[in-house]
Design a protein around this motif. Sequence first.
Motif, PDB file in Angstrom:
ATOM      1  N   ILE A 149       0.842  -1.200   0.000  1.00 54.25           N
ATOM      2  CA  ILE A 149       0.000   0.000   0.000  1.00 54.25           C
ATOM      3  C   ILE A 149       0.877   1.249   0.000  1.00 54.25           C
ATOM      4  N   LEU A 150       1.924   1.213   0.811  1.00 57.39           N
ATOM      5  CA  LEU A 150       2.842   2.362   0.869  1.00 57.39           C
ATOM      6  C   LEU A 150       3.432   2.649  -0.507  1.00 57.39           C
ATOM      7  N   ILE A 151       3.910   1.585  -1.157  1.00 54.02           N
ATOM      8  CA  ILE A 151       4.535   1.762  -2.468  1.00 54.02           C
ATOM      9  C   ILE A 151       3.522   2.323  -3.454  1.00 54.02           C
ATOM     10  N   ILE A 152       2.330   1.694  -3.473  1.00 54.84           N
ATOM     11  CA  ILE A 152       1.324   2.137  -4.442  1.00 54.84           C
ATOM     12  C   ILE A 152       0.941   3.581  -4.179  1.00 54.84           C
ATOM     13  N   SER A 153       0.791   3.951  -2.881  1.00 57.18           N
ATOM     14  CA  SER A 153       0.361   5.333  -2.647  1.00 57.18           C
ATOM     15  C   SER A 153       1.479   6.312  -2.972  1.00 57.18           C
ATOM     16  N   LEU A 154       2.725   5.933  -2.723  1.00 56.14           N
ATOM     17  CA  LEU A 154       3.831   6.826  -3.115  1.00 56.14           C
ATOM     18  C   LEU A 154       3.798   7.074  -4.619  1.00 56.14           C
ATOM     19  N   ILE A 155       3.623   5.988  -5.358  1.00 56.36           N
ATOM     20  CA  ILE A 155       3.622   6.133  -6.816  1.00 56.36           C
ATOM     21  C   ILE A 155       2.413   6.949  -7.258  1.00 56.36           C
ATOM     22  N   ALA A 156       1.251   6.654  -6.638  1.00 56.33           N
ATOM     23  CA  ALA A 156       0.032   7.360  -7.051  1.00 56.33           C
ATOM     24  C   ALA A 156       0.143   8.847  -6.744  1.00 56.33           C
ATOM     25  N   VAL A 157       0.594   9.181  -5.536  1.00 55.12           N
ATOM     26  CA  VAL A 157       0.736  10.601  -5.187  1.00 55.12           C
ATOM     27  C   VAL A 157       1.759  11.256  -6.107  1.00 55.12           C
ATOM     28  N   GLY A 158       2.831  10.535  -6.391  1.00 55.15           N
ATOM     29  CA  GLY A 158       3.863  11.068  -7.279  1.00 55.15           C
ATOM     30  C   GLY A 158       3.316  11.390  -8.649  1.00 55.15           C
ATOM     31  N   ILE A 159       2.648  10.400  -9.242  1.00 54.37           N
ATOM     32  CA  ILE A 159       2.101  10.612 -10.580  1.00 54.37           C
ATOM     33  C   ILE A 159       1.049  11.705 -10.553  1.00 54.37           C
ATOM     34  N   GLY A 160       0.207  11.670  -9.504  1.00 50.99           N
ATOM     35  CA  GLY A 160      -0.839  12.685  -9.384  1.00 50.99           C
ATOM     36  C   GLY A 160      -0.251  14.081  -9.333  1.00 50.99           C
ATOM     37  N   SER A 161       0.806  14.238  -8.535  1.00 48.20           N
ATOM     38  CA  SER A 161       1.344  15.590  -8.401  1.00 48.20           C
ATOM     39  C   SER A 161       2.037  16.021  -9.686  1.00 48.20           C
TER      40      SER A 161
ATOM     41  N   TRP B  67      12.895  17.622 -14.677  1.00 43.51           N
ATOM     42  CA  TRP B  67      11.873  16.904 -13.895  1.00 43.51           C
ATOM     43  C   TRP B  67      12.172  16.965 -12.412  1.00 43.51           C
ATOM     44  N   ALA B  68      13.445  16.797 -12.068  1.00 43.74           N
ATOM     45  CA  ALA B  68      13.792  16.744 -10.648  1.00 43.74           C
ATOM     46  C   ALA B  68      13.429  18.057  -9.961  1.00 43.74           C
ATOM     47  N   PHE B  69      13.556  19.164 -10.678  1.00 47.10           N
ATOM     48  CA  PHE B  69      13.291  20.444 -10.044  1.00 47.10           C
ATOM     49  C   PHE B  69      11.830  20.861 -10.167  1.00 47.10           C
ATOM     50  N   ASN B  70      11.214  20.538 -11.302  1.00 44.88           N
ATOM     51  CA  ASN B  70       9.867  21.064 -11.546  1.00 44.88           C
ATOM     52  C   ASN B  70       8.759  20.125 -11.112  1.00 44.88           C
ATOM     53  N   PHE B  71       9.032  18.830 -11.164  1.00 45.00           N
ATOM     54  CA  PHE B  71       8.003  17.875 -10.773  1.00 45.00           C
ATOM     55  C   PHE B  71       8.493  17.137  -9.531  1.00 45.00           C
ATOM     56  N   LEU B  72       8.172  17.691  -8.372  1.00 39.45           N
ATOM     57  CA  LEU B  72       8.701  17.084  -7.146  1.00 39.45           C
ATOM     58  C   LEU B  72       8.134  15.683  -6.941  1.00 39.45           C
ATOM     59  N   GLY B  73       7.007  15.393  -7.592  1.00 40.76           N
ATOM     60  CA  GLY B  73       6.402  14.069  -7.468  1.00 40.76           C
ATOM     61  C   GLY B  73       7.332  12.961  -7.906  1.00 40.76           C
ATOM     62  N   ILE B  74       8.271  13.298  -8.786  1.00 43.24           N
ATOM     63  CA  ILE B  74       9.190  12.273  -9.279  1.00 43.24           C
ATOM     64  C   ILE B  74       9.993  11.675  -8.129  1.00 43.24           C
ATOM     65  N   HIS B  75      10.222  12.483  -7.093  1.00 42.27           N
ATOM     66  CA  HIS B  75      11.033  11.972  -5.990  1.00 42.27           C
ATOM     67  C   HIS B  75      10.280  10.926  -5.174  1.00 42.27           C
ATOM     68  N   LEU B  76       8.958  11.047  -5.138  1.00 43.16           N
ATOM     69  CA  LEU B  76       8.172  10.010  -4.457  1.00 43.16           C
ATOM     70  C   LEU B  76       8.286   8.697  -5.226  1.00 43.16           C
ATOM     71  N   ILE B  77       8.306   8.805  -6.550  1.00 43.78           N
ATOM     72  CA  ILE B  77       8.420   7.592  -7.357  1.00 43.78           C
ATOM     73  C   ILE B  77       9.810   6.983  -7.180  1.00 43.78           C
ATOM     74  N   VAL B  78      10.837   7.859  -7.132  1.00 44.21           N
ATOM     75  CA  VAL B  78      12.202   7.374  -6.878  1.00 44.21           C
ATOM     76  C   VAL B  78      12.252   6.665  -5.517  1.00 44.21           C
TER      77      VAL B  78
ATOM     78  N   ALA C  46       9.789   5.203  -3.975  1.00 43.68           N
ATOM     79  CA  ALA C  46       9.112   3.904  -4.081  1.00 43.68           C
ATOM     80  C   ALA C  46      10.043   2.887  -4.725  1.00 43.68           C
ATOM     81  N   ALA C  47      10.767   3.320  -5.765  1.00 46.09           N
ATOM     82  CA  ALA C  47      11.674   2.393  -6.453  1.00 46.09           C
ATOM     83  C   ALA C  47      12.782   1.938  -5.505  1.00 46.09           C
ATOM     84  N   ILE C  48      13.293   2.877  -4.699  1.00 43.99           N
ATOM     85  CA  ILE C  48      14.379   2.515  -3.778  1.00 43.99           C
ATOM     86  C   ILE C  48      13.866   1.558  -2.707  1.00 43.99           C
TER      87      ILE C  48
END
Lengths: 316, 503
Positions: free
Chosen positions: B12-24, B464-475, B477-479
């Motif tokens: 659930i944690l992983i999925i929500s990190l990815i979902a929030v990341g993509i959403g943002s 992306w790293a600077f403008n889309f902070l959501g990418i870091h949530l996805i990173v 989740a991957a880690i």
Amino acid sequence: MFSNFANPFKLRDFGIMGMNKRNYSYIGKYNDRSLYPNVDDKLRTKELAIESGIDVPHLIGTVKFQHEVKSVFSQLEGHKGFCIKPAKGSGGKGILVILDVNENGFMKPSGDYLSNEDVIRHISNILAGLFSLGGKNDVAVIEALIKFDPIFDGLSYQGVPDIRLIVFKGFPVMAMLRCATEASDGKANLHQGAVGIGVNIGTGEALRAVQFDLPITIHPDTGVDLTKVSITSWDRLLHLAAGCYEMCGLGYLGADIVLDEDRGPLVLELNARPGLAIQIANGIGLTPRLKQIEALSNKKSYSIEERVAYAKEHFA
Amino acid sequence: MEKLNQKLPFIILIISLIAVGIGSIYYRSAETGIPVFPGEKVDVWKVDSKIEFNANGKEVSVKLALPDNSAYQILEEHTASPGYGVHIVRDGNVNEVNWSKREAHGPQTLYFQTSLRELDGYKEELDTLGLAENTVVWQEPYQSAAKSIVDKAHQRSSNTEFFARELYKLVDSQEEEVALLVSKYQPLQVMAYLLRMAAVPVKEVQGILLENNVKNQKVSKFLKIFLNKEWFILNPELGLVDADTPLLVWQDDTPSLLDIEGGSRSSIRFSVSKTTQSALKQSVAEMEDTQLFNFSLYKLPLAEQNVFRGILLLPLGALVVVFLRVMVGLKCSGTFMPILIATSFLQTTLVTGLIGFLAIVAAGLVIRSYLSNLNLLLVSRISAVVILVIGIIVAYTIISYQLGISEGLSIAFFPMIIMAWTIERMSILWEEEGGKEVFVQGGGSLIVAIIAYLLMSNEIVRHWAFNFLGIHLIVMAAILLMGQYSGYRLLELRRFNPLVKDK
């Protein structure tokens, strides 16, 4: 290009354990962090061993503080051969072996003599943390020399052959004999070129030998036939290794054991993160044996005898 | 099943990190218009309206109807009108600019400037309410002529679009019936009438075409014709063109474009120019204007922004380290040392950085081997190495400056403490395990650093790293996912290969 790489599914079918699996499924699950000092601090290991009746090389004494350094000579009185080790040393660093004490001073294995001042300086260096991980202050441990069992003659170039056993939840699951070579510079690490000899858990006889991950049959320096090696007092050795579980509490454990001519098997060192090379020496994967033990009922507690008997029956 | 239950919170944690990341990321890109790719450009139309008239010497009020902007986003509006009170009225029905002045004499010039950006994918719907029937039926013989043209076009066409094109061709021709109609009505009027006869939705509008570098343009009349579910535009100069043609139209019911009280001889001219701007700059400029709360680093002072530009690359470097260690099994000295080396490569560029790194480490190792003879304690030894590294860096910088190698100057960007620890570790490794292991681990660290550098220097990644902070949530989740990976590392497949090779 890919012929050098194994098919991962084939590896899994053979039950070969990888580093990630060791870290995640065994060390992470069965080795409680709070128990690490039991094995990382050799003095503590020794004290625990003495308490629980595990045979270890005799402890002659310790030096904990700089102001005690001079007291070392009164502790050493009457001992002809001994070795001084840092309690938290790693990789064999800072170990000073003295074979004899006479009017010339302290004799090293090389035949050189050290003066009293040399010994004091070595101990001061140990206390100051010169050999310990991260340079932390350390304690010097003085223990009796091991008289190597002659059955190992010709098996090791310099250095000491020792027996590494993987002990999982108190069951000895795999064993190998490690012999230093010229290529390994007298060290017993397989990745540096030491010879690993897989040992049959049931009998103590050699299964096969490898150097640099490839099978060999004779010792590269001494020419001794490695396939004929058989370890004496194997049963006692297994009992000793199995007993290390109760002693230190670590579920996944590497026990390094040496054979003393007079006293038999002695635990030299314990390791909370034993390497995977033992699989190569044995030509077999660890996973099936570990799984087999994990599948045993948790409710029943097994005595050392039962565990050794189980291992001899199933892992021979 | 039990295993699944244990893992459920993690999943659930992983999925929500990815979902929030993509959403943002989606929110950022959709709401603030931050472009997905860094180099993206947008066209901005600048429309200047210039109103000239002669004031009568009394109070003046000027009313300029504003064009319908539903297909455009208004970026900026300016007026230049000395001494006039200006206000822009914009509510559903009325869109206009009002100028007023108590007293004005002689020639007056008022300017109104708008910057517009075309909205992507805007599509005007068919609004049946606004469509008029032919209000009056033309008299004979015009009505019969019109009917005959419609019939002709109908016969020559298979669908509405072809019908309209055919009709336009006929109205543009020298045919007898057309000549008759055009003698009385405007060609566009004729066209509209004929289309309505054939029940094709049509609107008469006035507007200006947006073309680059057009000056002194007047408002002209256009027909908007609904064909194939799309509004086409018809104009005698253009012919029949589709709706992608940028046209700025005034509302159909606008009574008059310009309404002046207290003035005479008025004229209005438009100048249009097109500028291409970076889409990123454009949307940042817009964000700054909005007072809404938005979680953007652009709100920070520039210096802090630049700090974060660097910091926000580190998670991606960490991802590379985790991947190469857990999945590939590369050995490197110091867990995150390679990332810090990679960030200094960002300053020095790769080749200069590599040469500098190797030079510093090599020189450091040689001198460090002397230090180890001194039997120093760790802290003083490390401190000595730190000073040593600084000395080496100063020496290299001065030497390369003297030799005129400007790249050599950037060597000062290397993190001294990290370099000192690297030298210390490698030298201990050399003593304990031999030179081969130093090359294995040093090489591994450099490979990790180079891969991290290549990733971190990529324009899209930086954007992306600077403008889309959501990418870091996805990173993240991957880690986390890789942290639970218990399969084989790539290099273990080679290590254990002899075990299964012949079986």
